[in-house]
Scaffold this motif. Structure first.
Motif, mmCIF file in Angstrom:
data_model
loop_
_atom_site.group_PDB
_atom_site.id
_atom_site.type_symbol
_atom_site.label_atom_id
_atom_site.label_comp_id
_atom_site.label_asym_id
_atom_site.label_seq_id
_atom_site.Cartn_x
_atom_site.Cartn_y
_atom_site.Cartn_z
ATOM 1 N N GLU A 46 0.830 -1.208 0.000
ATOM 2 C CA GLU A 46 0.000 0.000 0.000
ATOM 3 C C GLU A 46 0.864 1.258 0.000
ATOM 4 O OE1 GLU A 46 -2.428 -0.611 3.420
ATOM 5 O OE2 GLU A 46 -3.983 -1.689 2.323
ATOM 6 N N GLU A 47 1.981 1.218 0.716
ATOM 7 C CA GLU A 47 2.891 2.366 0.711
ATOM 8 C C GLU A 47 3.499 2.571 -0.680
ATOM 9 O OE1 GLU A 47 5.171 5.598 2.017
ATOM 10 O OE2 GLU A 47 3.426 4.604 2.922
ATOM 11 N N LEU A 48 3.851 1.473 -1.357
ATOM 12 C CA LEU A 48 4.401 1.589 -2.713
ATOM 13 C C LEU A 48 3.346 2.071 -3.695
ATOM 14 C CD1 LEU A 48 6.585 -1.649 -2.854
ATOM 15 C CD2 LEU A 48 7.368 0.698 -2.548
ATOM 16 N N VAL A 49 2.078 1.689 -3.481
ATOM 17 C CA VAL A 49 1.002 2.219 -4.319
ATOM 18 C C VAL A 49 0.882 3.720 -4.130
ATOM 19 C CG1 VAL A 49 -1.503 2.221 -4.670
ATOM 20 C CG2 VAL A 49 -0.281 0.060 -4.442
ATOM 21 N N ALA A 50 0.980 4.173 -2.861
ATOM 22 C CA ALA A 50 0.908 5.615 -2.598
ATOM 23 C C ALA A 50 2.065 6.358 -3.253
ATOM 24 C CB ALA A 50 0.893 5.862 -1.093
ATOM 25 N N ARG A 51 3.218 5.710 -3.347
ATOM 26 C CA ARG A 51 4.388 6.340 -3.992
ATOM 27 C C ARG A 51 4.429 6.073 -5.499
ATOM 28 N NH1 ARG A 51 9.626 5.434 0.027
ATOM 29 N NH2 ARG A 51 8.573 5.943 1.998
ATOM 30 N N ARG A 52 3.462 5.302 -6.023
ATOM 31 C CA ARG A 52 3.378 4.957 -7.439
ATOM 32 C C ARG A 52 4.624 4.196 -7.908
ATOM 33 N NH1 ARG A 52 0.839 10.524 -10.113
ATOM 34 N NH2 ARG A 52 -1.013 10.597 -8.751
ATOM 35 N N LYS A 53 5.057 3.248 -7.091
ATOM 36 C CA LYS A 53 6.271 2.486 -7.403
ATOM 37 C C LYS A 53 6.038 0.975 -7.406
ATOM 38 C CE LYS A 53 8.992 6.090 -7.581
ATOM 39 N NZ LYS A 53 9.673 6.482 -8.847
ATOM 40 N N LEU A 54 4.798 0.516 -7.085
ATOM 41 C CA LEU A 54 4.588 -0.922 -6.942
ATOM 42 C C LEU A 54 4.768 -1.649 -8.276
ATOM 43 C CD1 LEU A 54 3.840 -3.328 -5.227
ATOM 44 C CD2 LEU A 54 1.415 -2.801 -5.602
ATOM 45 N N LEU A 55 4.157 -1.143 -9.352
ATOM 46 C CA LEU A 55 4.254 -1.813 -10.645
ATOM 47 C C LEU A 55 5.685 -1.783 -11.186
ATOM 48 C CD1 LEU A 55 0.937 -0.654 -12.365
ATOM 49 C CD2 LEU A 55 1.411 -2.754 -11.102
#
Length: 524
Positions: free
Chosen positions: A425-434
């Protein structure tokens, strides 16, 4: 750069379920502060516990054919009274603490001198076992008793004769108590489900008031105001308003088995002083001690013991709580008073200063600068708190350094799914998960697929993980086709999804069957 300059906070799981255990309240801490000591090998079930009203408040325990007096300081036996031919059923101290009356199952009541253990009076009139005996609060010459002959007797102790024979109960009389505000009023409880209020000044020996508990009454006590009575029977403790005509105020049904004994205890204020806030303490065959606040009408504390409990007593100075069990073990809870803590602190101080061969503290000693660090703050003191050093997990440290892929791989190696989802969820907030998923090598991708296989169908995580699974399959399809290990992970994932679909279909079928039945039942 603005994010790196701001204060970093560790990633916390948002979907972690709340614990079911209730928070510990100040009153619960107070009752837990009684350190429990066991006194074993008392031969048999402890049927009665009573405290002396005079300091230092020794207490007596009735077990088998013996009445044992205990010291409140050392919790060791002071003396044994064994002048009984049958099992001792009850005991009661006189208001000056010099005499103690005890009854047994032979129907005999004896009055003893506490110091010499000499039997001074023997009261014989009951034809069946005597179940309780009680001295009035402010009367040295009389006592009341009740037994299996369904009679309540008011005695002239000096003359060894019953003044009144109170009739009205239709079954065994098991308990009784005198009013704390009047030595002419007493209350008794019987196995005929009734609790009767008696006035010894009434000539016709009829009860002044009667209430029905609904179950055989095991114990009955007056509350400190004198206008309320607590009765125990079945699995309930009920509070009755005598001034209001015998109206039931509340029924506490927290026990799961028969309540055997009740008593009154007090709680202290936040500053340590004793308060006039009284509580009803009850014990039962389920092994539980319950503390009931009859002002707010709720149970404030509960404690479990490893055996059925038969009796309970609480010292007048609120320092000792005694519980008797059915297997001959007595659980004594004791807490230190404020004066004892001060005295022990002074003794330790003098022992430090006057210890042989030890020098007094001076400014040139390291011990001089360490003194007082254990001192607790007082009310009104201003506390300067040191900022706590933030402890970061491995994935938090990597997130702080913006090493997103390494943070994801690090948390996937742990066995805590809440932390994994929190990092995602933190990576989604930073737009880095994908982008992290795109840069994973085959071994790291296998870890991610294994996690998705285990937790995609879990309802708490499915909202995020279902969408992530779809994206992983779209982005890494070529890598998955080129690796047998990844193909195995996809097969496992497919099987778990198909199993979840079958479960959901079965639930829908069951819902379709039950819904018409519920509608028909609702119309009726």
């Amino acid at each position: 750069m603005a994010e790196s300059n701001s204060t970093f906070r560790p990633v916390k799981p948002k979907l972690k379920p709340k614990p079911r255990t209730p928070k510990e309240t100040p009153e619960s801490k107070y009752w837990s502060s009684f350190k429990t000591h066991q006194i074993p090998n008392l031969v048999s079930s402890i049927t009665s516990l009573t405290f002396s009203p005079i300091a230092p408040h020794p207490f007596a325990a009735a077990h088998s054919t013996v009445l044992t007096l205990f010291s409140p300081q050392t919790l060791s036996p002071l003396s044994n009274i064994s002048s009984f031919s049958d099992v001792v059923s009850s005991a009661s101290y006189r208001c000056d603490g010099l005499l103690i009356a005890a009854s047994d199952l032979s129907g005999l009541i004896q009055v003893f001198d506490v110091k010499t253990r000499t039997p001074l009076r023997k009261l014989r009139s009951h034809t069946r076992p005597v179940r309780f005996v009680k001295y009035p609060v402010h009367d040295k010459l009389h006592l009341v008793s009740g037994g299996d002959d369904a009679l309540v007797k008011y005695w002239d102790v000096a003359a060894e004769t019953p003044i009144l024979e109170l009739q009205g109960h239709k079954d065994y009389v098991r308990s009784g108590d005198f009013s704390p505000v009047s030595h002419e009023m007493c209350v008794t409880g019987s196995y005929d489900h009734t609790v009767k209020l008696w006035d010894v000044r009434v000539a016709d020996s009829k009860s002044v008031m009667e209430v029905n508990h609904g179950k055989p009454v095991e114990d009955v006590i007056f509350l400190p105001s004198g206008g309320l009575v607590a009765t125990a029977g079945g699995n309930s403790v009920k509070i009755w308003d005598l001034i209001g005509g015998g109206k039931m105020v509340y029924s506490m049904e927290s026990h799961t088995k028969t309540v055997t004994s009740v008593c009154v205890g007090r709680v202290r204020k936040k500053n340590g002083e004793e308060a006039n806030e009284h509580r009803v303490l009850s014990v039962g065959l389920d092994g539980y001690l319950k503390v009931f606040d009859y002002g707010r009408m709720k149970v404030t504390h509960s404690m479990r013991f490893p055996a059925p409990l038969m009796s309970i007593g609480f010292s007048p100075d609120c320092r000792i709580r005694v519980i008797g069990s059915s297997n001959g073990v007595m659980y004594v809870g004791k807490r230190k008073t404020k004066e004892e803590n001060v005295d022990s602190g002074l003794r330790s101080f003098w022992s430090l200063g006057l210890e042989e061969g030890r020098k007094m503290m001076r400014p040139s000693y390291f011990r001089y600068f360490q003194r007082g660090q254990g001192e607790k703050p007082k009310e009104g003191d201003y506390l300067v708190m040191r900022p706590k050093k933030l402890k970061l997990a491995a994935h938090d440290k990597l997130l702080k350094k913006f090493r997103h892929k390494e943070a994801l791989v690090s948390v996937l190696g742990c066995k805590n799914p809440e932390n994994v989802v929190a990092v995602m969820e933190e990576l989604v907030a930073r737009r880095k998960l994908l982008k992290c998923v795109e840069n994973l090598d085959n071994e790291e991708l296998g870890l991610l697929l294994m996690f998705l296989h285990k937790y995609t169908s879990v309802p708490r995580f499915s909202a995020l993980l279902m969408g992530l699974t779809k994206k992983v399959l779209e982005m890494r399809v070529e890598d998955i086709r080129g690796s047998e290990a990844l193909k195995d992970q996809i097969r496992n994932l497919k099987r778990s999804v198909e199993e979840e679909i079958r479960i959901q279909q079965s639930l829908l079928e069951i819902q379709g069957i039950i819904s018409p039945l519920l509608r028909i039942a609702g119309k009726r």
